[in-house]
Design a protein around this motif. Structure first.
Motif, PDB file in Angstrom:
ATOM      1  N   ALA A 239     -10.529   1.758   6.227  1.00  0.00           N
ATOM      2  CA  ALA A 239      -9.317   1.261   5.464  1.00  0.00           C
ATOM      3  C   ALA A 239      -9.649  -0.296   5.394  1.00  0.00           C
ATOM      4  CB  ALA A 239      -7.930   1.205   6.587  1.00  0.00           C
ATOM      5  N   LYS A 240     -10.152  -1.010   5.978  1.00  0.00           N
ATOM      6  CA  LYS A 240     -10.782  -2.291   5.846  1.00  0.00           C
ATOM      7  C   LYS A 240     -11.552  -2.406   4.495  1.00  0.00           C
ATOM      8  CE  LYS A 240      -9.446  -5.390   8.958  1.00  0.00           C
ATOM      9  NZ  LYS A 240      -9.044  -6.968   8.793  1.00  0.00           N
ATOM     10  N   GLU A 241     -12.634  -1.372   4.417  1.00  0.00           N
ATOM     11  CA  GLU A 241     -13.392  -1.403   3.487  1.00  0.00           C
ATOM     12  C   GLU A 241     -12.404  -1.307   1.909  1.00  0.00           C
ATOM     13  OE1 GLU A 241     -16.587   1.281   3.797  1.00  0.00           O
ATOM     14  OE2 GLU A 241     -17.194   0.935   1.785  1.00  0.00           O
ATOM     15  N   LEU A 242     -11.511  -0.340   2.140  1.00  0.00           N
ATOM     16  CA  LEU A 242     -10.749  -0.408   0.983  1.00  0.00           C
ATOM     17  C   LEU A 242      -9.806  -1.539   0.613  1.00  0.00           C
ATOM     18  CD1 LEU A 242     -10.048   2.366  -0.780  1.00  0.00           C
ATOM     19  CD2 LEU A 242      -8.180   2.880   1.175  1.00  0.00           C
ATOM     20  N   GLY A 243      -9.752  -2.483   1.669  1.00  0.00           N
ATOM     21  CA  GLY A 243      -9.062  -3.807   1.426  1.00  0.00           C
ATOM     22  C   GLY A 243      -7.739  -3.680   2.037  1.00  0.00           C
ATOM     23  N   CYS A 244      -7.361  -2.839   2.772  1.00  0.00           N
ATOM     24  CA  CYS A 244      -6.078  -2.546   3.414  1.00  0.00           C
ATOM     25  C   CYS A 244      -5.802  -3.605   4.458  1.00  0.00           C
ATOM     26  CB  CYS A 244      -6.063  -1.202   4.089  1.00  0.00           C
ATOM     27  SG  CYS A 244      -6.091   0.215   2.984  1.00  0.00           S
ATOM     28  N   ASN A 245      -4.507  -3.985   4.567  1.00  0.00           N
ATOM     29  CA  ASN A 245      -4.047  -4.962   5.854  1.00  0.00           C
ATOM     30  C   ASN A 245      -2.895  -4.091   6.328  1.00  0.00           C
ATOM     31  OD1 ASN A 245      -1.760  -4.645   3.953  1.00  0.00           O
ATOM     32  ND2 ASN A 245      -1.842  -7.104   3.567  1.00  0.00           N
ATOM     33  N   TYR A 246      -2.822  -2.761   6.143  1.00  0.00           N
ATOM     34  CA  TYR A 246      -1.704  -1.887   6.679  1.00  0.00           C
ATOM     35  C   TYR A 246      -2.231  -0.232   6.548  1.00  0.00           C
ATOM     36  CZ  TYR A 246       2.747   0.500   5.985  1.00  0.00           C
ATOM     37  OH  TYR A 246       3.690   1.474   5.872  1.00  0.00           O
ATOM     38  N   VAL A 247      -1.972   0.367   7.708  1.00  0.00           N
ATOM     39  CA  VAL A 247      -1.967   1.772   7.561  1.00  0.00           C
ATOM     40  C   VAL A 247      -0.617   2.430   7.964  1.00  0.00           C
ATOM     41  CG1 VAL A 247      -4.477   1.702   7.966  1.00  0.00           C
ATOM     42  CG2 VAL A 247      -2.997   1.843   9.957  1.00  0.00           C
ATOM     43  N   ARG A 248      -0.484   3.736   7.423  1.00  0.00           N
ATOM     44  CA  ARG A 248       0.490   4.641   7.702  1.00  0.00           C
ATOM     45  C   ARG A 248      -0.190   5.746   8.614  1.00  0.00           C
ATOM     46  NH1 ARG A 248       3.562   9.294   4.371  1.00  0.00           N
ATOM     47  NH2 ARG A 248       4.928  10.000   5.897  1.00  0.00           N
TER      48      ARG A 248
ATOM     49  N   ILE B 113       8.022  -1.403 -10.148  1.00  0.00           N
ATOM     50  CA  ILE B 113       9.268  -1.535  -9.347  1.00  0.00           C
ATOM     51  C   ILE B 113       9.430  -3.049  -8.870  1.00  0.00           C
ATOM     52  CG2 ILE B 113      10.311  -0.444  -7.333  1.00  0.00           C
ATOM     53  CD1 ILE B 113       8.695   1.738  -7.670  1.00  0.00           C
ATOM     54  N   GLU B 114      10.547  -3.539  -9.291  1.00  0.00           N
ATOM     55  CA  GLU B 114      10.884  -4.933  -8.884  1.00  0.00           C
ATOM     56  C   GLU B 114      10.614  -5.130  -7.320  1.00  0.00           C
ATOM     57  OE1 GLU B 114      14.409  -7.593  -9.517  1.00  0.00           O
ATOM     58  OE2 GLU B 114      14.241  -6.276 -11.060  1.00  0.00           O
ATOM     59  N   GLN B 115      10.996  -4.342  -6.572  1.00  0.00           N
ATOM     60  CA  GLN B 115      11.112  -4.485  -5.089  1.00  0.00           C
ATOM     61  C   GLN B 115       9.877  -4.200  -4.493  1.00  0.00           C
ATOM     62  OE1 GLN B 115      13.548  -2.609  -7.051  1.00  0.00           O
ATOM     63  NE2 GLN B 115      15.424  -2.754  -5.716  1.00  0.00           N
ATOM     64  N   LEU B 116       8.842  -3.917  -5.093  1.00  0.00           N
ATOM     65  CA  LEU B 116       7.715  -3.118  -4.550  1.00  0.00           C
ATOM     66  C   LEU B 116       6.884  -4.060  -3.659  1.00  0.00           C
ATOM     67  CD1 LEU B 116       5.853  -0.384  -4.774  1.00  0.00           C
ATOM     68  CD2 LEU B 116       4.327  -1.370  -5.794  1.00  0.00           C
ATOM     69  N   ARG B 117       6.909  -3.694  -2.348  1.00  0.00           N
ATOM     70  CA  ARG B 117       6.206  -4.561  -1.394  1.00  0.00           C
ATOM     71  C   ARG B 117       5.209  -3.841  -0.433  1.00  0.00           C
ATOM     72  NH1 ARG B 117       8.480  -7.226  -4.362  1.00  0.00           N
ATOM     73  NH2 ARG B 117       9.951  -9.068  -3.821  1.00  0.00           N
TER      74      ARG B 117
ATOM     75  N   LEU C 222      -8.423   2.221  -6.102  1.00  0.00           N
ATOM     76  CA  LEU C 222      -7.720   1.512  -5.069  1.00  0.00           C
ATOM     77  C   LEU C 222      -8.335   0.249  -4.554  1.00  0.00           C
ATOM     78  CD1 LEU C 222      -4.750   1.740  -3.824  1.00  0.00           C
ATOM     79  CD2 LEU C 222      -5.851   2.906  -1.939  1.00  0.00           C
ATOM     80  N   LYS C 223      -9.487   0.106  -4.292  1.00  0.00           N
ATOM     81  CA  LYS C 223     -10.037  -1.051  -3.606  1.00  0.00           C
ATOM     82  C   LYS C 223     -10.096  -2.421  -4.618  1.00  0.00           C
ATOM     83  CE  LYS C 223     -14.785  -2.424  -2.135  1.00  0.00           C
ATOM     84  NZ  LYS C 223     -14.591  -2.998  -0.995  1.00  0.00           N
ATOM     85  N   SER C 224     -10.012  -2.106  -5.801  1.00  0.00           N
ATOM     86  CA  SER C 224     -10.123  -3.056  -6.868  1.00  0.00           C
ATOM     87  C   SER C 224      -8.592  -3.624  -7.188  1.00  0.00           C
ATOM     88  CB  SER C 224     -10.842  -2.929  -8.386  1.00  0.00           C
ATOM     89  OG  SER C 224     -10.499  -1.767  -8.478  1.00  0.00           O
TER      90      SER C 224
ATOM     91  N   LYS D  19      -0.838  -3.607   1.819  1.00  0.00           N
ATOM     92  CA  LYS D  19      -1.993  -2.938   1.227  1.00  0.00           C
ATOM     93  C   LYS D  19      -2.306  -1.851   1.948  1.00  0.00           C
ATOM     94  CE  LYS D  19      -3.515  -7.204  -0.697  1.00  0.00           C
ATOM     95  NZ  LYS D  19      -4.830  -8.120  -0.763  1.00  0.00           N
ATOM     96  N   GLY D  20      -1.780  -0.433   1.858  1.00  0.00           N
ATOM     97  CA  GLY D  20      -1.980   0.482   3.096  1.00  0.00           C
ATOM     98  C   GLY D  20      -2.763   1.551   2.441  1.00  0.00           C
TER      99      GLY D  20
END
Ligand code: GCB
Length: 608
Positions: free
Chosen positions: A352-361, A553-557, A600-602, A324-325
């Protein structure tokens, strides 16, 4: 004639040798250092008058450069002396920081600026060694110390250091740095980007004092094939680096391991342990790791985790994870301009955390070290990226070497950070044989240098067999990556938002798909109906429809939409809307959240 040539050759090789860069010292973050941050004198030099004489020959190549060479920091000693510059009477500027946002007259400037800092320094032990370390400087940097050239560095976002032990004095040392941010066709990045080309000593500068033989570098990571084994290597720098005892201690795991360096100063080791608490996004456990020799000691905070792919899954410590980036540019959310401080990094990652991210680019170049250190502490996974962007000179060997060097430097700096899981080779590069070779070589180099992380690149999508409604990735380089990533702008550059509902995806590769970008421009506070460009409603609508479309997309990760905060770009000139800002941020440059932020957050809240 022959003799003369030999002399020229010898001189040339001496210059090359004396300009060579020293191996990068790692973990300067935790070392006791003397900061050179603060106000530096500077001279703006668009004609590079302090570098070339009037015949356009570099002063540094002259036997007797005279008073024109700025690196000599010359001062008139008598009333007849002719010296046409004076650092100490020139204006000052803060380091670290870009020059563009500090001095109005330098806002659009691309060229050379000379920096000068004088300082006293007393070594604490006469046998110690001393280095100057630059966290980053954009883009080409020539460094001179007490009138002698230390070396040159190319690339705007990675650290480098030079030894000054034999040039150092107790009083009145002067460090003169020529920084040139002119864009170059053969550069990395090249002439054309979509971000501000901030110039200057954009990150900190420090003096590092080490023992005569010291811990220069190490990599300490979990064995990707065995999560009960901590593997690593440590390299010592100095005359007595061979056959030295090295201790690796992790008190919390009761590890106290002794090893010995080989003839080249390298110690490799493997420590088995069955009770390692693994670093994860839920519990970002970091261990204090101490490395000690009879002369030197350094402590780092290191997390242990595995990252791998299996079919279309990304496995963190063996368990499938959805990334979740959000994409981030390195701009200060506090003062504007290029970001460099811990506070800058913290604010970006908190959002990014507030948005619910566990990942950033971290796009599109290596960000400052605070980002990685904080990501380690906050449990945020990271994609790091080399600035191979758009239309690099694929056939140019020097361009390749430059790209490789920058990649190598960021790996050197961040290879012990648990948060970093992906090395990205490039962004939106047009396919060709030369480009495939370029990126494949970079990939090979990276896998050899760091076998503990995944490889990706932000690719582009295209029509499937000419069918505009079916999209795929047809890019040979897709076969080389671990994570299949691509940018797509359906609903913004490619049709209107309604188009999202008409698109299906046919991706045949059995690899995890992570969408590296999607987005739409919106000016904070501009409202209207969802079909009106630049309104928050349009951006919100695009997020709703895109998230639906991509979920098929089936492989969406994972995804990292474009982008967390509006950022400066000279390409974006639309008055009243852009005014030199790329408006695809979910947050304005003033920190105001747009409506799409909450969509995006929800989405992230609902996602496992
Ligand atoms: C892209 C680029 C990114 C741009 C963005 C945009 O595909 O990767 O650097 O800023 O699009 O806003 O157009």
């Amino acid at each position: 004639m022959k003799l003369k040539l030999t002399a020229v050759f010898l001189l040339f090789s001496f210059i090359r040798f004396s300009f060579a860069q020293d191996p990068l010292i790692v973990n300067t973050y935790n070392r006791d250092v003397t900061s050179l941050n603060g106000q530096w004198h500077f001279i703006v030099d668009p004609y590079e008058n302090g570098f070339y004489n009037y015949r356009y020959e570099p002063f540094e190549k002259q036997e007797n450069p005279g008073n024109g060479a700025f690196f000599n920091n010359a001062k008139a000693k008598s009333k007849t002396d002719l010296i046409e510059y004076n650092f100490d009477k020139s204006d000052t500027i803060a380091v670290p920081s870009d020059w563009n946002t500090q001095k109005e007259k330098l806002f659009y400037y691309e060229g050379t600026v000379w920096y000068k800092k004088s300082f006293d320094y007393l070594v604490s032990k006469s046998s110690n060694r001393v280095f100057v370390y630059f966290e980053a400087s954009n883009y080409e940097t020539d460094v001179y110390f007490n009138g002698k050239k230390l070396g040159k560095h190319t690339g705007g976002f990675t650290p480098f250091n030079f030894e000054v032990t034999n040039l150092l004095k107790e009083k009145n040392n002067f460090l003169v740095v020529k920084v040139d941010n002119k864009r170059k066709k053969e550069g990395v990045p090249t002439l054309n980007t979509d971000w501000w080309n901030y110039g200057g000593l954009t990150r900190g500068v420090k003096v590092i004092e080490t023992p005569n033989t010291f811990i220069n570098d190490y990599m300490i990571q979990l064995d990707p094939k065995n999560n009960e084994s901590i593997k690593g290597e440590i390299s010592l720098n100095g005359k007595n680096n061979a056959n030295q005892n090295v201790t690796i201690a992790i008190p919390e795991l009761n590890i106290n391991y002794n090893t010995v360096t080989d003839n080249s100063g390298l110690a490799t080791f493997e420590i088995s342990h069955t009770d390692i608490l693994y670093w994860s996004t839920i519990n970002p456990k970091l261990y204090n790791v101490t490395i000690e020799t009879n002369q030197d000691k350094t402590i780092d905070q290191i997390g242990f985790r595995t990252i791998a792919t299996k079919g279309s899954d990304i496995l963190l410590n063996g368990e499938s994870i959805f990334l979740k980036g959000i994409s981030i540019h390195e701009e200060s959310p506090i003062r504007g301009g290029r970001g460099h401080s811990k506070e800058d990094a913290h604010q970006l990652l908190l959002w990014a955390k507030e948005l619910g991210c566990n990942y950033v680019r971290l796009s599109h170049y290596p960000h400052n070290e605070h980002m990685l250190r904080l990501a380690d502490q906050m449990g945020i996974l990271v994609w790091e990226e080399n600035p191979v962007y758009w239309t690099i000179q694929w056939e140019n060997k020097d361009t390749y070497e430059n790209a490789k060097q920058q990649l190598s430097e960021v790996i050197d700096r961040d290879k012990n950070r648990a948060s970093v899981i992906i090395w990205s080779m490039a962004n939106e590069t047009p396919t060709s044989e030369a480009r495939n070779e370029f990126l494949s070589n970079l990939t090979k180099f990276t896998r050899e240098k760091d076998p503990t992380r995944l490889i990706s690149a932000a690719l582009e999508q295209s029509d499937y067999n000419g069918n505009k409604f079916v999209r795929t990735i047809s890019d040979e380089f897709a076969n080389k990556v671990d994570i299949l990533s691509f940018n797509q702008y359906i609903g913004w550059y490619d049709g209107l938002v309604e188009k999202c509902a008409t698109i299906s995806w046919k991706i045949d590769l059995d690899k995890p798909v992570v969408i590296s970008e999607f987005g739409a421009g919106a000016k904070y506070g501009l409202h209207g109906d969802k079909h009106t460009r630049w309104t928050e409603e349009y951006q919100e609508y695009l997020y709703i429809e895109t998230l639906k479309m991509l979920s098929s997309i089936e492989q969406l990760r994972g995804i990292s939409p474009w982008i967390l905060v509006d950022f400066r770009s000279p390409r974006r000139v639309l008055p009243e809307i852009q005014d030199n800002w790329n408006r695809k941020g979910l947050i304005s440059e003033k920190g105001e959240k747009k409506m799409a932020f909450f969509i995006l957050k929800s989405f992230y809240e609902a996602k496992q």
